[in-house]
Design an enzyme around this catalytic site. Structure first.
Site, PDB file in Angstrom:
ATOM      1  N   GLU A   1      29.697  22.274 -23.075  1.00  0.00           N
ATOM      2  CA  GLU A   1      28.943  23.091 -22.118  1.00  0.00           C
ATOM      3  C   GLU A   1      29.875  24.102 -21.464  1.00  0.00           C
ATOM      4  OE1 GLU A   1      25.103  21.097 -20.685  1.00  0.00           O
ATOM      5  OE2 GLU A   1      26.716  20.476 -19.367  1.00  0.00           O
TER       6      GLU A   1
ATOM      7  N   TRP B   1      18.227  16.131 -15.326  1.00  0.00           N
ATOM      8  CA  TRP B   1      17.445  16.602 -14.172  1.00  0.00           C
ATOM      9  C   TRP B   1      18.306  16.890 -12.949  1.00  0.00           C
ATOM     10  CZ3 TRP B   1      12.396  13.144 -13.999  1.00  0.00           C
ATOM     11  CH2 TRP B   1      11.579  13.493 -15.089  1.00  0.00           C
ATOM     12  N   LYS B   2      19.597  16.548 -13.037  1.00  0.00           N
ATOM     13  CA  LYS B   2      20.505  16.770 -11.902  1.00  0.00           C
ATOM     14  C   LYS B   2      19.885  16.185 -10.631  1.00  0.00           C
ATOM     15  CE  LYS B   2      22.388  20.632 -14.409  1.00  0.00           C
ATOM     16  NZ  LYS B   2      23.013  21.956 -14.417  1.00  0.00           N
TER      17      LYS B   2
ATOM     18  N   SER C   1      22.005  26.829 -20.763  1.00  0.00           N
ATOM     19  CA  SER C   1      20.900  27.784 -20.908  1.00  0.00           C
ATOM     20  C   SER C   1      20.118  27.621 -22.214  1.00  0.00           C
ATOM     21  CB  SER C   1      21.420  29.216 -20.758  1.00  0.00           C
ATOM     22  OG  SER C   1      21.977  29.389 -19.465  1.00  0.00           O
TER      23      SER C   1
ATOM     24  N   GLY D   1      23.195  27.198 -16.444  1.00  0.00           N
ATOM     25  CA  GLY D   1      22.293  27.705 -15.417  1.00  0.00           C
ATOM     26  C   GLY D   1      22.323  29.212 -15.239  1.00  0.00           C
TER      27      GLY D   1
ATOM     28  N   GLY E   1      19.320  21.470 -18.851  1.00  0.00           N
ATOM     29  CA  GLY E   1      19.155  21.338 -17.410  1.00  0.00           C
ATOM     30  C   GLY E   1      17.813  21.878 -16.978  1.00  0.00           C
TER      31      GLY E   1
ATOM     32  N   HIS F   1      30.186  15.769 -16.569  1.00  0.00           N
ATOM     33  CA  HIS F   1      29.509  17.068 -16.473  1.00  0.00           C
ATOM     34  C   HIS F   1      30.354  18.000 -15.610  1.00  0.00           C
ATOM     35  CE1 HIS F   1      26.589  20.099 -15.331  1.00  0.00           C
ATOM     36  NE2 HIS F   1      25.914  19.747 -16.408  1.00  0.00           N
TER      37      HIS F   1
HETATM   38  P1  PGA Z   1      21.071  24.551 -17.941  1.00  0.00           P
HETATM   39  O1  PGA Z   1      22.045  23.329 -17.555  1.00  0.00           O
HETATM   40  O2  PGA Z   1      20.272  24.121 -19.108  1.00  0.00           O
HETATM   41  O3  PGA Z   1      20.242  24.739 -16.698  1.00  0.00           O
HETATM   42  O4  PGA Z   1      21.945  25.709 -18.245  1.00  0.00           O
HETATM   43  C1  PGA Z   1      22.691  22.589 -18.535  1.00  0.00           C
HETATM   44  C2  PGA Z   1      23.510  21.485 -17.915  1.00  0.00           C
HETATM   45  O5  PGA Z   1      24.109  21.713 -16.854  1.00  0.00           O
HETATM   46  O6  PGA Z   1      23.583  20.357 -18.453  1.00  0.00           O
END
Ligand code: PGA
Length: 220
Positions: A144, A8-9, A180, A150, A201, A95
């Site tokens: 990642e 969820w950041k 994504s 994102g 994310g 991350h």
């Molecule tokens: P995202 O982020 O699914 O929005 O691309 C993934 C992440 O940063 O862990």
């Protein structure tokens, strides 16, 4: 076993967390038969709250998004592994946003990985490319690629599998893909036995999207 890891950041207020729980609770829990684990990684203030509220979903585990480099002590603002012990089962380490905004180096991240393991918290260790070192004791390796985070530009399944091959991971490590992944893109990866799970994310911020992703990876 497949893993869906919701990162969820720095999103959500307590009201939004409540709304997320209400929406998630529409899930028919009986469809999950021990072959799927959902790991929710919220900001620290919501960890214990979510753990309590999601008790009726035994396949839901809670993770932290980070862990302190330091142990317990006079480190104002830090959250050490000792404080997370017994509360979270997992922690995301390294991350790309931590590496970039907080300049976390491999030395720092290896130490964090060790601290998590000492407290029996499973590290989900993130790497951006083959230049990032992997601690020998990492239990989950999450690939990642920066361009995929994102952006809507998810890495192709072929590239993800080719990348994994080059890592020569030992069999004890679970391999996770992130970048994504959403309810539209997940099924192409979910078919691959070589990919053990997903780090998600933006799409994980919506409970109904997460539920849709769960259905995509369940063998129905
Ligand atoms: P995202 O982020 O699914 O929005 O691309 C993934 C992440 O940063 O862990």
């Amino acid at each position: 076993m497949k893993y869906l890891i919701a990162n969820w950041k720095a999103h959500k207020t307590i009201y939004e967390v409540d709304a997320w729980i209400r929406a998630f609770s529409q899930l028919d829990a009986s469809v999950i038969k021990g072959n799927l684990e959902i790991i929710i990684c919220p900001p620290y203030p919501f960890i214990y709250y979510l753990k309590d509220k999601l008790q009726s979903f035994p396949f839901c585990k809670i993770g932290a998004q980070d862990i302190s480099y330091f142990g317990r002590g006079a480190y104002t603002g830090e959250v050490p592994s000792e404080a997370l012990s017994g509360i979270v089962d997992y922690v995301i380490i390294g991350h790309s946003e931590r590496r970039y905004y907080f300049e976390e180096t491999s030395e720092i991240l290896f130490q964090k990985n060790n601290r998590a393991i000492q407290q029996k918290i499973s590290p989900i260790f993130c790497i951006r490319d083959s230049g990032d070192l992997i601690p020998p004791k990492a239990q989950f390796v999450a690939y990642e690629p920066i361009v995929a985070i994102g952006t809507g530009k998810n890495e192709s399944v072929e590239n993800v599998l080719a990348f994994k091959k080059r890592l020569h991971l030992d069999k004890t490590k679970r391999f996770i893909y992130g970048g994504s992944v959403n309810e539209n893109t997940i099924s192409e990866y979910a078919r691959c036995n070589e990919i053990d799970g997903f780090l998600i994310g933006s799409a994980s911020l919506y409970a109904l999207h997460l539920i849709k992703m769960m259905y995509h990876i369940l063998p129905l």
